[in-house]
Motif scaffolding. Structure first.
Motif, short mmCIF file in Angstrom:
data_model
loop_
_atom_site.label_atom_id
_atom_site.label_comp_id
_atom_site.label_asym_id
_atom_site.label_seq_id
_atom_site.Cartn_x
_atom_site.Cartn_y
_atom_site.Cartn_z
N SER A 120 0.82 -1.21 0.00
CA SER A 120 0.00 0.00 0.00
C SER A 120 0.86 1.26 0.00
CB SER A 120 -0.93 -0.01 1.22
OG SER A 120 -1.68 1.17 1.29
N ARG A 121 1.91 1.27 0.79
CA ARG A 121 2.76 2.46 0.86
C ARG A 121 3.55 2.67 -0.43
NH1 ARG A 121 4.95 3.31 7.01
NH2 ARG A 121 5.60 5.27 5.99
N ILE A 122 3.93 1.57 -1.10
CA ILE A 122 4.58 1.70 -2.40
C ILE A 122 3.62 2.30 -3.41
CG2 ILE A 122 5.47 0.36 -4.35
CD1 ILE A 122 6.80 -1.50 -2.30
N LEU A 123 2.36 1.85 -3.37
CA LEU A 123 1.36 2.39 -4.28
C LEU A 123 1.11 3.88 -4.05
CD1 LEU A 123 -1.23 -0.54 -4.34
CD2 LEU A 123 0.17 0.26 -6.24
N HIS A 124 1.39 4.34 -2.83
CA HIS A 124 1.24 5.77 -2.52
C HIS A 124 2.53 6.55 -2.78
CE1 HIS A 124 -2.42 4.40 -0.45
NE2 HIS A 124 -2.84 5.66 -0.59
N GLY A 125 3.48 5.91 -3.44
CA GLY A 125 4.67 6.62 -3.89
C GLY A 125 5.85 6.58 -2.95
N GLU A 126 5.79 5.83 -1.86
CA GLU A 126 6.90 5.79 -0.91
C GLU A 126 7.94 4.77 -1.35
OE1 GLU A 126 5.98 6.14 3.38
OE2 GLU A 126 3.88 5.90 2.77
N ASN A 127 9.17 5.00 -0.91
CA ASN A 127 10.27 4.08 -1.17
C ASN A 127 10.30 3.00 -0.08
OD1 ASN A 127 13.28 3.22 -0.64
ND2 ASN A 127 13.21 3.92 -2.76
N TYR A 128 10.49 1.77 -0.50
CA TYR A 128 10.45 0.63 0.42
C TYR A 128 11.35 0.82 1.63
CZ TYR A 128 10.78 -4.34 1.85
OH TYR A 128 10.77 -5.52 2.55
N ALA A 180 18.54 -9.84 7.99
CA ALA A 180 17.90 -10.87 7.18
C ALA A 180 16.45 -11.08 7.55
CB ALA A 180 18.67 -12.19 7.34
N ALA A 181 16.02 -10.54 8.71
CA ALA A 181 14.61 -10.64 9.09
C ALA A 181 13.72 -9.76 8.24
CB ALA A 181 14.45 -10.27 10.57
N VAL A 182 14.30 -8.83 7.51
CA VAL A 182 13.54 -7.92 6.64
C VAL A 182 13.62 -8.45 5.22
CG1 VAL A 182 13.29 -5.56 5.81
CG2 VAL A 182 14.09 -5.98 8.15
N ARG A 183 12.48 -8.63 4.59
CA ARG A 183 12.43 -9.21 3.25
C ARG A 183 12.99 -8.25 2.20
NH1 ARG A 183 11.85 -12.85 5.95
NH2 ARG A 183 10.10 -14.31 6.14
N LEU A 184 13.47 -8.84 1.13
CA LEU A 184 13.87 -8.07 -0.04
C LEU A 184 12.65 -7.36 -0.63
CD1 LEU A 184 16.16 -10.80 -1.60
CD2 LEU A 184 16.95 -8.54 -0.87
N PRO A 185 12.85 -6.23 -1.29
CA PRO A 185 11.71 -5.42 -1.75
C PRO A 185 11.07 -5.89 -3.04
CG PRO A 185 13.75 -4.33 -2.33
CD PRO A 185 14.14 -5.55 -1.52
N THR A 186 11.67 -6.85 -3.74
CA THR A 186 11.24 -7.19 -5.10
C THR A 186 9.76 -7.53 -5.19
OG1 THR A 186 13.45 -8.12 -5.43
CG2 THR A 186 11.79 -8.58 -7.12
N LEU A 187 9.29 -8.45 -4.34
CA LEU A 187 7.90 -8.88 -4.46
C LEU A 187 6.93 -7.77 -4.12
CD1 LEU A 187 5.99 -11.16 -5.14
CD2 LEU A 187 6.03 -11.85 -2.74
N ALA A 188 7.27 -6.92 -3.17
CA ALA A 188 6.37 -5.82 -2.83
C ALA A 188 6.13 -4.93 -4.04
CB ALA A 188 6.96 -5.01 -1.67
N TYR A 189 7.18 -4.63 -4.80
CA TYR A 189 7.02 -3.81 -6.00
C TYR A 189 6.26 -4.57 -7.09
CZ TYR A 189 10.01 -0.08 -4.25
OH TYR A 189 10.52 0.98 -3.52
N PHE A 208 10.39 3.08 4.78
CA PHE A 208 9.35 2.76 5.77
C PHE A 208 9.41 1.34 6.33
CE2 PHE A 208 7.37 1.70 1.62
CZ PHE A 208 7.05 0.36 1.84
N ILE A 209 10.15 0.43 5.70
CA ILE A 209 10.02 -0.98 6.08
C ILE A 209 10.48 -1.25 7.51
CG2 ILE A 209 12.25 -1.71 5.15
CD1 ILE A 209 8.87 -3.63 5.10
N VAL A 210 11.53 -0.56 7.96
CA VAL A 210 11.99 -0.78 9.34
C VAL A 210 10.95 -0.28 10.33
CG1 VAL A 210 13.72 -0.15 11.06
CG2 VAL A 210 14.44 -0.78 8.74
N SER A 211 10.35 0.86 10.08
CA SER A 211 9.32 1.38 10.98
C SER A 211 8.10 0.47 10.98
CB SER A 211 8.93 2.80 10.58
OG SER A 211 8.38 2.83 9.28
#
Length: 404
Positions: free
Chosen positions: A86-94, A113-122, A97-100
């Motif tokens: 949703s945040r990517i669709l609103h123009g934010e960079n992964y 490594a607990a944080v996923r790669l951004p590819t699938l979100a985009y 915001f992902i850590v917050s």
């Protein structure tokens, strides 16, 4: 029913199939193999499947029925991925915001490594994925990917000279496993797409250059014939996309590169090696960006070295496949038979499958907590193909065990 899969005396009575690995085994090796198989089957029927904090699994997990998906409460980790999309669709960079978002969900950000790669979100954002609501574009892509996996394996089985009836059975089993990729409830789950791409990569793979697949021996060196040159590229590209989605695909890529080197297919080995190098650079950058925002007070994730043994492997694979609808006393032994079937298939694909699935079985036995069961989706879409070769393998071992 015709075909070598259900004729224990070979193809049309003319002796064992040329791709029957166990047909020439002697009495004692065959007896030992049967004994080991019997122990594994008994153990897999007895070991329970566990999820969460160790409770026994009783309800469908990844294999949730489509008509019940809307009524199922959204899992917390899926909600996290939903918010990222949703945040990517609103123009934010992964990475802004992902850590917050991890902190908001009380999820660990240490280690990175607990944080996923951004590819699938985009990708999900581009395909219009919005929680578990209908996403026509994503469904069309998932359907195309499933059809691609089935077609790739239909072609691979044909190239390896598999008996026509067995080829049809094997392709049906691929459909059984790959159909899980159509579950829109889990379109935000990284392992689902990565596993389908691994299945596609395996189906597309052909040995490089002067090496051509040959029924019975697995490989035959022909330095004068280059018409198969470059046919590994589709497999590498599918694996590259899978690896960019989930780092758990790395063992598969390393295995393919190692096998290419073992065959002396240096062009192919170089391609797999280049993929590993690119991934290492990209993943290091990912960890760097996460580390820039990490605080000493951030939650530290528990260790993934859970040492769950056979139960860990079975829980991961059964709970993240269509076997989940079966009692674990049946699903567990079927999982063991899948790997046995790959072992029975004497071909380059059979050897690759044996090493791949037994290797991940060992990894899942050592690493991964009960709540990481979905890791199994990285390998489950094509595992069931091994069942097609089980009657052939069992028949060969039984004949060998009682050979005079």
């Amino acid at each position: 029913m015709g075909g070598v899969a259900y004729r224990l005396d070979g193809v049309s009575g003319r002796g064992p199939a040329p791709y029957d690995r166990f047909s020439a085994w002697g009495r004692w090796p065959a007896r030992f193999a049967l004994a080991v198989l019997a122990v594994l089957l008994a153990a897999s029927a007895w070991v329970p499947l566990t999820v969460g904090r160790g409770e026994e699994a009783r309800a469908p997990s990844l294999a949730i029925a489509h008509n019940k998906a809307a009524a199922r409460p959204r899992d917390e980790d899926l909600k996290l991925y939903d918010r990222a999309i949703s945040r990517i669709l609103h123009g934010e960079n992964y990475y802004d915001f992902i850590v917050s978002e991890h902190r908001r969900a009380d999820y660990p950000v240490r280690p990175g490594a607990a944080v996923r790669l951004p590819t699938l979100a985009y990708l999900d954002a581009a395909m219009g994925v919005d929680g578990d609501r209908p996403a026509p574009i994503a469904m069309a892509v998932a359907l195309a990917l499933m059809v691609g996996v089935i077609a790739a394996w239909w072609g691979r089985l044909g190239d390896l000279g598999v008996d026509p009836s067995l080829r049809r059975i094997g392709t049906a089993l691929v459909f059984f496993g790959a159909s899980l990729g159509l579950n829109r409830y889990y379109f935000v789950l990284h392992e689902l797409w990565a596993g389908m791409l691994v299945a596609l990569s395996l189906g597309l793979h052909r040995p490089d250059g002067g090496w051509r697949e040959k029924v019975g021996t697995g490989f035959s060196h022909q330095t004068s014939d280059r018409k198969d040159s470059g046919r590994f590229l589709g497999a590498v590209l599918a694996a590259a996309l899978a690896l960019s989605i989930r780092e758990h695909v790395l063992p598969y890529v390393l295995l393919m590169g190692a096998m290419a080197g073992w065959r002396g297919a240096w062009r192919e080995a170089a391609a797999w090696g280049a993929l590993v190098a690119l991934f290492a650079v990209g993943y290091a950058w990912h960890l760097h960006l996460i580390a820039l925002q990490t605080l000493p007070t951030d939650r530290l994730g528990p260790s993934w070295l859970a040492m769950r043994g056979l139960g860990g492997f079975l829980s991961n694979t059964v709970l993240s496949s269509n076997l989940r609808f079966l009692p674990h006393q049946i699903a567990g032994p079927l999982t063991i038979l899948m790997i046995f079937g790959w072992a029975s298939w004497r071909s380059s694909a059979g050897l690759t499958g044996l090493l791949l699935f037994s290797g991940y079985a060992l990894l899942f036995a050592i690493a991964g907590r009960n709540d990481n069961f979905y890791w199994g989706a990285v390998i489950t879409p094509v595992m069931a193909l091994g069942l097609a070769f089980v009657p052939m393998g069992l028949g060969a071992l039984v004949r060998g065990a009682f050979r005079g």
